[in-house]
Design a protein around this motif. Sequence first.
Motif, PDB file in Angstrom:
ATOM      1  N   VAL A  10      -8.594   7.303  48.967  1.00  0.00           N
ATOM      2  CA  VAL A  10      -8.853   5.885  49.173  1.00  0.00           C
ATOM      3  C   VAL A  10      -9.100   5.545  50.638  1.00  0.00           C
ATOM      4  N   THR A  11      -8.771   6.472  51.533  1.00  0.00           N
ATOM      5  CA  THR A  11      -9.068   6.184  52.943  1.00  0.00           C
ATOM      6  C   THR A  11     -10.474   6.642  53.324  1.00  0.00           C
ATOM      7  N   ALA A  12     -11.193   7.239  52.351  1.00  0.00           N
ATOM      8  CA  ALA A  12     -12.538   7.733  52.662  1.00  0.00           C
ATOM      9  C   ALA A  12     -13.450   6.604  53.128  1.00  0.00           C
ATOM     10  N   GLY A  13     -13.237   5.416  52.576  1.00  0.00           N
ATOM     11  CA  GLY A  13     -14.059   4.275  52.990  1.00  0.00           C
ATOM     12  C   GLY A  13     -13.851   3.942  54.452  1.00  0.00           C
ATOM     13  N   VAL A  14     -12.586   3.976  54.882  1.00  0.00           N
ATOM     14  CA  VAL A  14     -12.278   3.716  56.285  1.00  0.00           C
ATOM     15  C   VAL A  14     -12.909   4.800  57.149  1.00  0.00           C
ATOM     16  N   PHE A  70      -5.785  -3.721  55.992  1.00  0.00           N
ATOM     17  CA  PHE A  70      -5.463  -3.712  57.430  1.00  0.00           C
ATOM     18  C   PHE A  70      -6.412  -2.784  58.186  1.00  0.00           C
ATOM     19  N   MET A  71      -6.607  -1.574  57.607  1.00  0.00           N
ATOM     20  CA  MET A  71      -7.478  -0.610  58.298  1.00  0.00           C
ATOM     21  C   MET A  71      -8.880  -1.174  58.433  1.00  0.00           C
ATOM     22  N   PHE A  72      -9.362  -1.822  57.379  1.00  0.00           N
ATOM     23  CA  PHE A  72     -10.733  -2.336  57.444  1.00  0.00           C
ATOM     24  C   PHE A  72     -10.875  -3.450  58.463  1.00  0.00           C
ATOM     25  N   PHE A  81      -5.759   5.314  63.372  1.00  0.00           N
ATOM     26  CA  PHE A  81      -4.327   5.541  63.627  1.00  0.00           C
ATOM     27  C   PHE A  81      -3.509   5.058  62.434  1.00  0.00           C
ATOM     28  N   HIS A  82      -3.853   3.881  61.914  1.00  0.00           N
ATOM     29  CA  HIS A  82      -3.116   3.376  60.757  1.00  0.00           C
ATOM     30  C   HIS A  82      -3.366   4.248  59.538  1.00  0.00           C
ATOM     31  N   LEU A  83      -4.600   4.739  59.414  1.00  0.00           N
ATOM     32  CA  LEU A  83      -4.906   5.673  58.326  1.00  0.00           C
ATOM     33  C   LEU A  83      -3.995   6.901  58.415  1.00  0.00           C
ATOM     34  N   ASP A 121       1.062  -2.550  64.579  1.00  0.00           N
ATOM     35  CA  ASP A 121       0.987  -3.454  65.718  1.00  0.00           C
ATOM     36  C   ASP A 121      -0.354  -3.346  66.423  1.00  0.00           C
ATOM     37  N   SER A 122      -0.849  -2.122  66.567  1.00  0.00           N
ATOM     38  CA  SER A 122      -2.129  -1.999  67.276  1.00  0.00           C
ATOM     39  C   SER A 122      -3.247  -2.636  66.460  1.00  0.00           C
ATOM     40  N   VAL A 123      -3.150  -2.525  65.139  1.00  0.00           N
ATOM     41  CA  VAL A 123      -4.151  -3.169  64.278  1.00  0.00           C
ATOM     42  C   VAL A 123      -4.098  -4.680  64.455  1.00  0.00           C
ATOM     43  N   LEU A 124      -2.889  -5.238  64.389  1.00  0.00           N
ATOM     44  CA  LEU A 124      -2.756  -6.701  64.470  1.00  0.00           C
ATOM     45  C   LEU A 124      -3.138  -7.220  65.864  1.00  0.00           C
ATOM     46  N   PHE A 125      -2.723  -6.505  66.888  1.00  0.00           N
ATOM     47  CA  PHE A 125      -3.048  -6.947  68.244  1.00  0.00           C
ATOM     48  C   PHE A 125      -4.560  -6.899  68.465  1.00  0.00           C
ATOM     49  N   ALA A 126      -5.186  -5.861  67.893  1.00  0.00           N
ATOM     50  CA  ALA A 126      -6.638  -5.756  68.052  1.00  0.00           C
ATOM     51  C   ALA A 126      -7.325  -6.942  67.405  1.00  0.00           C
ATOM     52  N   ALA A 127      -6.817  -7.333  66.229  1.00  0.00           N
ATOM     53  CA  ALA A 127      -7.416  -8.482  65.542  1.00  0.00           C
ATOM     54  C   ALA A 127      -7.300  -9.718  66.422  1.00  0.00           C
ATOM     55  N   TRP A 128      -6.128  -9.884  67.035  1.00  0.00           N
ATOM     56  CA  TRP A 128      -5.903 -11.043  67.900  1.00  0.00           C
ATOM     57  C   TRP A 128      -6.817 -10.982  69.122  1.00  0.00           C
ATOM     58  N   GLU A 129      -6.826  -9.833  69.778  1.00  0.00           N
ATOM     59  CA  GLU A 129      -7.521  -9.711  71.056  1.00  0.00           C
ATOM     60  C   GLU A 129      -9.040  -9.711  70.916  1.00  0.00           C
ATOM     61  N   SER A 130      -9.543  -9.480  69.689  1.00  0.00           N
ATOM     62  CA  SER A 130     -10.994  -9.444  69.533  1.00  0.00           C
ATOM     63  C   SER A 130     -11.597 -10.794  69.916  1.00  0.00           C
ATOM     64  N   GLY A 131     -10.789 -11.855  69.768  1.00  0.00           N
ATOM     65  CA  GLY A 131     -11.255 -13.151  70.218  1.00  0.00           C
ATOM     66  C   GLY A 131     -12.249 -13.815  69.280  1.00  0.00           C
TER      67      GLY A 131
END
Lengths: 677, 513
Positions: free
Chosen positions: A272-276, A331-333, A346-348, A412-422
Amino acid sequence: MMSARCVADMIQAIVFLPLIAFLIAGIGNRAIGNTAAKFVTTGALFISCALSWVIFIGLIGGAPAEDHVVAEWFSSGDLAVNWTLKVDILTGVMLVVITSVSALVHLYSWGYMAEDPDQPRFFAYLSLFTFAMLMLVTADNLVQIFFGWEGVGLASYLLIGFWYKKPSAWAAAIKAFVVNRVGDFGFMLGIFGLFMLFGTVDIDTILQGVPLAKGATFTFLGHQVDAITTIALLLFVGAMGKSAQVPLHTWLPDAMEGPTPVSALIHAATMVTAGVFLVCRMSPLFEASPTASTVVTYVGALTAIFAATVATTQHDIKRVIAYSTCSQLGFMFFAAGVGAYGAAMFHLFTHAFFKALLFLCAGSVIHSMHHEQDMRYYGALRKSIPLTFWAMVIGTIAITGVNYTSGYFSKDSVLFAAWESGTEAGRVAFFTGIFASLLTSFYSWRLIFKTFFGEARWAGSEHIQHAVHDAHGHDDHAHHDDHHHAPATGTAGYHPHESPIVMLIPLVVLSFGALFAGAIFNDWFVGGAEHAFWNGVIVHDGEFFESLHHVPALVHWAPAIVMLIGLTTAWAVYIRNPGFADTFVKQFRQLHAFLYNKWYFDELYRAIFVKPALWLGRFFWKVGDQGTIDRFGPDGLTAVVAHGSVVAKRFQSGLVYSYALVMLIGVAAFATWFMVR
Amino acid sequence: MLSAMILLPLALALVVLFLPGDEAAKARTARYIGLGTTLLLFLMGLLLWSRFDTSTAAFQFTERAELFGGLFSWHLGIDGISFVLILLTVFLMPLCILAGWDSVKTRVPEYIAAFLAMEAMTIGVFSSLDLFLFYIFFEAGLIPMYLIIGIWGGKRRIYASYKFFLYTLLGSVLMLLAMLWMVRVAGTTDIPALMAYDFPVKAQTWLWLAFFASFAVKMPMWPVHTWLPDAHVEAPTAGSMILAGVLLKMGGYGLIRFSLPMFPEASVQLMWIVLALSMIAVVYTSLVALVQADMKKLIAYSSVAHMAFVTGGLFAFNTQGVEGAMVVMLSHGVVSAALFFCVGVIYDRLHTREIDRYGGVTTNMPRYAIFFLLFTMASIALPGTSGFVGEFMALTGIWKVNTWVVFVMATGVILGAAYMLWLFARVMYGAQKNADAAAMPDLNKREWAVMLPLAVVALWMGVYPKPFLAPLKAPVASLMARLDRADPPQTQFTPLVASAPVQLAAASAGETK
């Protein structure tokens, strides 16, 4: 430093050992017996796993990316496709994930499947799956990815339907395959589009050409569209199918019909992570299309929240974890969608460890509870199966992101990235992700509390009743009916046992992964050394990643806060005040039904796809073929001819001769024409 | 060599008809002669392969003898396109003989003779280089098929063969008229000469339509496909195998040998008819296949859907499309024959084709299950099996012509998976609900001998199809050169990687829909 020749040999061994093991166990089957099949497949996987780590560590140490052509596959005109084995860091990450989890799952299955009469077939399928998955991640062209892509689909189909006598199992298997085919439909069109645009299916060449193709347009379905965006979206449709993203997610929960080790390997850690993986492999393409990236972000965010809400209401322990997987893939997507491909990978990587752990723990619980999967009949199991309990707690603290566990770093890195993307999409994804994290914490602890704490409710389970009856012989069969209506509490005299050692070893190993994989690999994936680590294989924006370390304090603490809120709520609802959940359900019956029935996707699809397809099929057959074509065609002619019955009879009985006659007349006419002209 | 491959089975067909001895002895001898002959022809086919020159588009192994005072000639020869189809024929024939080894018990010598005659006619069709000779083989080849359905078929065999006859007659008459006209104008019956002859563009349209009538029936294309399900249902197993495996390929062969090179302008003008019919066929017949209760009917309808990929690929007018169409034909030849054999295996045991009478067969026939699954996967074009390579290439080619066509036809990928997997599950999975189905024994040695070669080839063509593609390259290239004059609509593009940014301009005629 390893020589290229050496890497070539190793990668071939890694990929083809599982294939050989599959052939031996699959063809040998009962002739070679359970033990031989188990040793061959598991042995091959452990060798593959060891070699994968050697290659991975070499790559971290700076070994160059390589591409080994094994053979030509097919070619036509300017289309040329090879069988290749590509080794770069992205492949390396996938190699260690796949082979490690696969080897452990093989080993675990020794215990879990010990009583199954069909073991060689099971192990053969597991190895086949591993081979296909390895072909997918080592591909240097899109057609070979597609080979692995559908190959893992086949293995998944076979394993979901492993207990083929159960109608629900084969129905789930077909559903998985067909829904995935919907995704593959998009994937295929995407490959055609890429070939059209770049004249090749080779990934490196395509990605190098992406900057040139920016802004190019082509005609697709009658519209002049942006080429890159269209292709990226088509590929993403494929990714949505394989990675169970809304609206192509419906197959994943049903896939839980398969044996639990399968769920751990295929439906959590790898396939199921093949898509990511695909989105990351093609990251320059997605990066070149803001529209496509935005879509990826929204779909990921939607899936993250959708699956998390559904997971809070499910009773089947495996379905809870399945929806959890669906949610984490979301989350990964959205990490990939906001451009944080490193965070997505990393989350994968960490997810593979803690989710495989959770599934294998669930398997251990199910094993000890005589195949009962309904959490309503669990409770109080922590004393009976302590090791499983502790392993599952470790998995849970990892997935909920307790500080310094692996989930903490990656999520955390996933969520922070979402925030920081602006971007707007990024902000939406951040808030959705935070809320999904809260729910993740809630449903994960709900699972723990319902399974391991409180009173034993085993007596209500039919599986347990059967187990007890079998143990006591059939003389007390008279009590059987009483048990069915027995109060939900009590042990019914059943004694759950901890699983055998072959099942516990994988739990221990994965527990270490769930606890420490994040801390160990954080620097390389996202935390400072990532530039050298990724080495240009995926799109990487150094400044963007640097900014993840300087998010606002509230953003920084948000994941931990919601994790605690989820935990406390679950504790309050399921430990402190056990009656509350029922009251709540009664109060909000419709909301609960909506979530419990998974937002009614299955019902919707049945109404708008399945039923109309069958109706149309019957319509075309009865009204089209028989009612129109035949009626006015051959049957009509027959009727006309049959009117002068005698002629018809002769015609029918001697039709071969008449035919020969007609042909002779034709030949004669031909000859005459030719001679007199 | 080619003459021998035609005359030898014909001669032995005659020998088989006049065997001495009692019924049982005649039957046994006939079977062995049939098997021996077809195997010998297979060896001759391999010999052809070893001596085949893949570098040229010219016809090879040519033979020529004037007949009837120069009226027409016994002119034989093969290029890569005809060669691979002959290879398919000689490969399938021994397997067909084996498939009917035990199940056909009445009039065995005649049955074997019919197969041998059909093999001769089929090789004749694929190797004749004289229009007149082609016509004779093309039509005469169907007579043994009528006999096979009409004599050894099921209950409604008369109806089925009658339907078959009516459809074919319609097409043949029109084609014959067109051939007469062509010979009159061009003054020759020589196919290579006609392939290079430029017919007036206006006349081409009518000629094209006349030929198309015949080939569309043979393919079969929607809406002239309704004879196929009935013919398959009534035909004995081996008859279905050869019908799906080889006879359907005559339509595709006709299009590629006659319609495209002889009437290039008309082909390009009328391509939309073919593409539209192909699109309809894929969706329509796939949906119909979904609701069938009879195994053979289901597979027959799936054949129509697969053949639509052939017509679609051919009328994409580019290398990938045409080569893809050829590979689909080869793959379908092997896989559909195999699927009909799979049905035959359990039909021999239970004497019903009704899907619901089976269930849980995997439990008592695990080896059979492996083969059936493999062919099911090949049928739904799983990469790594023969089905994938052809469909992928064909769709790649069609994309250059029109994306709508690809979009619609690719839905066949989804529907195909649905009906084939559902068929497989209903027969092989679930509980063993009927005692007689549960008591069926697994494959015997003869059935193994049929299954194994089919499986090996289906995988070989899926993993390393190069040997089968190699003979096609030169003749397809020369066909492309021939079609250039008609300026087929192709979306023009220069690969972006090779050069600086380019405008992706749709060619004038392309993508106008």
